[in-house]
Write a protein that holds these residues in place. Structure first.
Motif, PDB file in Angstrom:
ATOM      1  N   ILE A 134       0.898  -1.339   0.047  1.00 23.77           N
ATOM      2  CA  ILE A 134       0.052   0.031  -0.166  1.00 23.77           C
ATOM      3  C   ILE A 134       0.837   1.076   0.054  1.00 23.77           C
ATOM      4  N   ALA A 135       0.684   1.923  -0.888  1.00 23.87           N
ATOM      5  CA  ALA A 135       1.576   3.152  -1.218  1.00 23.87           C
ATOM      6  C   ALA A 135       0.996   4.374  -0.373  1.00 23.87           C
ATOM      7  N   PRO A 136       1.642   5.366  -0.133  1.00 25.01           N
ATOM      8  CA  PRO A 136       1.388   6.390   0.687  1.00 25.01           C
ATOM      9  C   PRO A 136       0.268   7.293  -0.031  1.00 25.01           C
ATOM     10  N   GLY A 137      -0.726   7.702   0.643  1.00 25.21           N
ATOM     11  CA  GLY A 137      -1.846   8.345  -0.174  1.00 25.21           C
ATOM     12  C   GLY A 137      -2.883   7.529  -0.642  1.00 25.21           C
ATOM     13  N   SER A 138      -2.569   6.116  -0.411  1.00 33.93           N
ATOM     14  CA  SER A 138      -3.654   5.241  -0.945  1.00 33.93           C
ATOM     15  C   SER A 138      -4.962   5.048  -0.135  1.00 33.93           C
ATOM     16  N   HIS A 139      -6.096   4.905  -0.491  1.00 38.40           N
ATOM     17  CA  HIS A 139      -7.298   4.651   0.202  1.00 38.40           C
ATOM     18  C   HIS A 139      -7.001   3.367   0.843  1.00 38.40           C
ATOM     19  N   ILE A 140      -7.451   3.197   2.225  1.00 41.75           N
ATOM     20  CA  ILE A 140      -7.167   1.793   2.973  1.00 41.75           C
ATOM     21  C   ILE A 140      -8.604   1.395   3.182  1.00 41.75           C
ATOM     22  N   HIS A 141      -8.949   0.175   2.785  1.00 38.99           N
ATOM     23  CA  HIS A 141     -10.290  -0.394   2.918  1.00 38.99           C
ATOM     24  C   HIS A 141     -10.163  -1.853   2.712  1.00 38.99           C
ATOM     25  N   THR A 142     -11.371  -2.479   2.457  1.00 37.62           N
ATOM     26  CA  THR A 142     -11.587  -4.048   2.292  1.00 37.62           C
ATOM     27  C   THR A 142     -10.686  -4.525   0.990  1.00 37.62           C
ATOM     28  N   HIS A 143     -10.500  -3.601   0.301  1.00 47.38           N
ATOM     29  CA  HIS A 143      -9.748  -4.047  -1.057  1.00 47.38           C
ATOM     30  C   HIS A 143      -8.143  -4.142  -0.985  1.00 47.38           C
ATOM     31  N   ASN A 144      -7.890  -3.714   0.229  1.00 50.28           N
ATOM     32  CA  ASN A 144      -6.096  -3.824   0.560  1.00 50.28           C
ATOM     33  C   ASN A 144      -5.835  -4.070   1.957  1.00 50.28           C
ATOM     34  N   CYS A 145      -6.807  -4.253   2.769  1.00 51.53           N
ATOM     35  CA  CYS A 145      -6.538  -4.504   4.271  1.00 51.53           C
ATOM     36  C   CYS A 145      -7.469  -5.673   4.697  1.00 51.53           C
ATOM     37  N   ALA A 146      -7.003  -6.839   5.544  1.00 48.93           N
ATOM     38  CA  ALA A 146      -7.927  -7.812   5.809  1.00 48.93           C
ATOM     39  C   ALA A 146      -7.618  -8.167   7.191  1.00 48.93           C
ATOM     40  N   PHE A 147      -8.654  -8.707   7.743  1.00 49.74           N
ATOM     41  CA  PHE A 147      -8.713  -9.254   9.279  1.00 49.74           C
ATOM     42  C   PHE A 147      -7.421 -10.429   9.372  1.00 49.74           C
ATOM     43  N   GLY A 148      -6.840 -10.428  10.426  1.00 52.82           N
ATOM     44  CA  GLY A 148      -5.937 -11.387  10.746  1.00 52.82           C
ATOM     45  C   GLY A 148      -5.488 -11.448  12.202  1.00 52.82           C
ATOM     46  N   GLU A 149      -5.334 -12.701  12.802  1.00 53.32           N
ATOM     47  CA  GLU A 149      -5.087 -12.981  13.944  1.00 53.32           C
ATOM     48  C   GLU A 149      -3.690 -12.173  14.316  1.00 53.32           C
ATOM     49  N   PHE A 150      -3.636 -11.962  15.795  1.00 54.74           N
ATOM     50  CA  PHE A 150      -2.311 -11.515  16.276  1.00 54.74           C
ATOM     51  C   PHE A 150      -2.168 -11.757  17.677  1.00 54.74           C
ATOM     52  N   ASP A 151      -0.694 -11.701  18.188  1.00 56.41           N
ATOM     53  CA  ASP A 151      -0.979 -12.192  19.494  1.00 56.41           C
ATOM     54  C   ASP A 151      -1.126 -10.900  20.360  1.00 56.41           C
ATOM     55  N   ARG A 152      -2.012 -11.234  21.480  1.00 55.52           N
ATOM     56  CA  ARG A 152      -2.259  -9.949  22.444  1.00 55.52           C
ATOM     57  C   ARG A 152      -1.505 -10.164  23.799  1.00 55.52           C
ATOM     58  N   CYS A 206     -17.958 -19.751  16.824  1.00 59.46           N
ATOM     59  CA  CYS A 206     -17.793 -19.453  15.403  1.00 59.46           C
ATOM     60  C   CYS A 206     -17.183 -20.528  14.724  1.00 59.46           C
ATOM     61  N   ALA A 207     -16.271 -21.197  15.172  1.00 62.66           N
ATOM     62  CA  ALA A 207     -15.542 -22.419  14.454  1.00 62.66           C
ATOM     63  C   ALA A 207     -16.594 -23.366  14.390  1.00 62.66           C
ATOM     64  N   LYS A 208     -17.598 -23.595  15.280  1.00 67.22           N
ATOM     65  CA  LYS A 208     -18.494 -24.875  15.033  1.00 67.22           C
ATOM     66  C   LYS A 208     -19.486 -24.611  14.017  1.00 67.22           C
ATOM     67  N   ASN A 209     -19.971 -23.161  13.881  1.00 65.16           N
ATOM     68  CA  ASN A 209     -20.810 -22.550  12.829  1.00 65.16           C
ATOM     69  C   ASN A 209     -20.151 -22.216  11.438  1.00 65.16           C
ATOM     70  N   ASN A 210     -18.766 -22.608  11.124  1.00 63.82           N
ATOM     71  CA  ASN A 210     -18.267 -22.240  10.341  1.00 63.82           C
ATOM     72  C   ASN A 210     -18.193 -20.628   9.849  1.00 63.82           C
ATOM     73  N   GLY A 211     -18.070 -19.863  10.992  1.00 62.77           N
ATOM     74  CA  GLY A 211     -18.063 -18.640  10.831  1.00 62.77           C
ATOM     75  C   GLY A 211     -16.726 -18.077  11.181  1.00 62.77           C
ATOM     76  N   SER A 212     -16.647 -16.556  11.257  1.00 62.35           N
ATOM     77  CA  SER A 212     -15.743 -16.010  11.585  1.00 62.35           C
ATOM     78  C   SER A 212     -16.156 -14.804  12.715  1.00 62.35           C
ATOM     79  N   MET A 213     -15.122 -14.418  13.238  1.00 57.03           N
ATOM     80  CA  MET A 213     -15.398 -13.050  14.124  1.00 57.03           C
ATOM     81  C   MET A 213     -15.373 -11.870  13.266  1.00 57.03           C
ATOM     82  N   ASP A 214     -14.727 -11.970  12.352  1.00 52.86           N
ATOM     83  CA  ASP A 214     -14.885 -10.801  11.163  1.00 52.86           C
ATOM     84  C   ASP A 214     -16.069 -10.602  10.301  1.00 52.86           C
ATOM     85  N   ASN A 215     -16.964 -11.772  10.590  1.00 50.31           N
ATOM     86  CA  ASN A 215     -18.240 -11.532   9.933  1.00 50.31           C
ATOM     87  C   ASN A 215     -18.939 -10.122  10.466  1.00 50.31           C
TER      88      ASN A 215
END
Length: 514
Positions: free
Chosen positions: A77-95, A348-357
């Motif tokens: 993603i270059a500076p000045g780009s619109h950031i949204h669902t077309h170039n940014c996605a959900f992902g897990e990370f350590d908390r 969510c896993a049992k229902n084949n879903g995602s928290m990002d729904n």
């Protein structure tokens, strides 16, 4: 030779960088393609409430807003780009949960400095902000009879003689039978029904069932310790003898209740008796910048006055829970929240879903890209105080201060759990323009932006969009706090004026329907 007019330079669109480590800025105003904002030229249009990159973000690298991870770049993603669902996605990370690291013993205001409201003091010592008679149903099969009872009373005009009664509410739902009577779904329904019957905004209750359903009224009364009285009556359609006879018996019971329920009078009660439900719906890119943050400031004030605020909607704090666990009063309180998060992951896993729904299409249109971004804004409703307790859905809220209740993100289900827990007033933030009301607990609507406030002026109580024009969070928090006190004292919220609340009782249905 005529003087040439010199064109005024176009004002740079307003933007916000919410944390020094962020690699995005938020467009307060729309950024046109080619326009410059904070020294960066936009490579494409960035709608208001959406995000623009301020530096190169490599593919797979985290996108940061509020100083936190809100997603990961799916391409460079270059500076000045619109950031949204077309170039940014959900992902897990350590908390890093850092349990209780930021817990504090915050002093309360002296008793003489604490605010009060004009409420109803109940016989059990609790304080109500409204005075309703509810018609509860044990099963969907008795829903129409409950509505018939309420409608007959309302249409008779008899309530005109009882000005201290706010109305009759038919609290109907879609379950009560064909469920595991030893399972979680039954326990949740039982807690919810008991919670509504015991909510201090209820002056009286009639409970009506069919008779053969799984959720038996007699068993419910034995399990909760409720007894028939002059303000709690029960009927079953099969036992009384059909629809007409049951409606007549219920109407007569309500008429007998009216003088006693009407006899209460408002009196000065400390704000420490307020239990404030926190909700957001139709969120947008401004929610975590204006209304939610301002509501958080109001929560801090309420807690300072000894009151209670209840944050909920677990799918909408997912990815931000580590900011709450570090505020937990004890490690055990924080671990209880993490256990709930794990339950939702399994669910969510049992229902084949995602928290990002979650977020919804409307949330995304308003600028929210992932559940991580939405959650960071939603959690701001909880202010900054120590989290003193964590509750399961519809459990009675007994702790003071800022607390958490596990609920779905779906607003009517979430609020139903909070009201069952004892909430006697509710604040609801919205950016897209949610139309919602709640009985017996009054709902106050907070608009995140001035445009939706003006567009839906009949639904919105407070405009938080003026924060973008310079009103301070502290000042808006005080405005919200004072509005809560007035509504708790009897001032009607916009949703009450419109008549919302009869259809918003939606208990959480868990388990199999048999």
């Amino acid at each position: 030779m005529q003087d040439q007019q010199i064109a005024e330079p176009k004002a740079e669109p307003r933007t916000l960088r919410l944390h020094p480590s962020d690699n995005v800025i938020v467009a307060v105003d729309q950024i046109a393609q080619g326009a410059r904002a904070q020294g960066i030229s936009a490579s494409s249009r960035v709608p208001r409430g959406h995000k623009m990159a301020t530096t190169l973000i490599e593919k797979g690298a985290p996108v940061l807003k509020f100083g936190q991870v809100i997603g990961f770049a799916t391409e460079a993603i270059a500076p000045g780009s619109h950031i949204h669902t077309h170039n940014c996605a959900f992902g897990e990370f350590d908390r890093d949960y850092a349990f209780a690291k930021d817990a504090k013993q915050e002093p309360l205001l002296p008793l003489e400095a604490r605010a009060t409201f004009e409420g109803y003091r109940r016989a059990n010592g609790k304080a109500g902000t409204r005075n309703y008679i509810g018609v509860l149903t044990s099963v969907n099969c008795s829903a129409s009879v409950a509505r018939f009872m309420a409608r007959e009373i309302e249409q008779s005009g008899i309530l005109d003689a009882y000005p201290n009664i706010d109305g009759i509410i038919p609290l109907v739902h879609g379950t009560g039978c064909a469920l595991d009577l030893k399972g979680e779904g039954y326990e949740v329904l039982k807690r919810t029904q008991w919670g509504y019957a015991a909510n201090p905004n209820m002056g009286g209750v009639v409970m009506v069932g069919l008779g053969c359903e799984g959720f038996q009224i007699k068993a419910f009364m034995e399990q909760t310790g409720i007894r028939e009285s002059d303000t709690f009556r029960t009927f079953t359609i099969q036992e009384v003898g059909g629809t007409k006879k049951t409606v007549a018996a219920g109407v007569e019971a309500i008429k007998e209740m009216l003088p006693k329920v009407n006899a209460v009078r408002r009196e000065s009660i400390p704000a420490s008796e307020l239990v404030l439900a926190l909700q957001c719906g139709g969120s947008d890119g401004y929610s975590g910048i204006t209304a939610n943050v301002a509501l958080g400031a109001a929560v801090d004030k309420l807690v300072e006055h000894g009151g209670t605020a209840v944050l909920s909607e677990t799918p909408e704090i997912y990815g931000a829970e580590h900011l709450l666990t570090r505020r937990a009063a004890t490690r055990e309180v924080g671990e209880k929240l993490v256990d709930i998060i794990k339950w939702w992951q399994d669910y969510c896993a049992k229902n084949n879903g995602s928290m990002d729904n979650n977020p919804s299409p409307g949330n995304k249109a308003g600028g929210l890209t992932t559940i991580l971004e939405k959650s960071l804004g939603a959690a701001a409703k909880g202010g900054t105080r120590t989290m003193s307790a964590v509750y399961r859905y519809a459990e009675p809220v007994t702790a003071k201060g800022f607390v958490y209740m596990d609920t779905p993100g779906y607003d009517p289900v979430a609020a139903t759990g909070q009201v069952a827990g004892g909430c006697n007033v509710l604040c609801f933030t919205t950016g897209r323009g949610s139309a919602y009301g709640c009985k017996p607990t009054p709902s106050i609507k907070l608009a995140t932006n001035s445009a939706i406030y003006r567009q839906m002026i009949d639904d919105m109580d407070i405009n938080c969009g003026d924060i973008l024009d310079g009103v301070s969070i502290e000042a808006k928090g005080e405005e919200i706090f004072q509005h809560v006190l007035r509504v708790a004292s009897g001032e009607r919220s916009k949703s009450e004026q419109l008549g919302y609340g009869d259809a918003e009782f939606v208990p959480w249905q868990l388990g199999a329907t048999m």
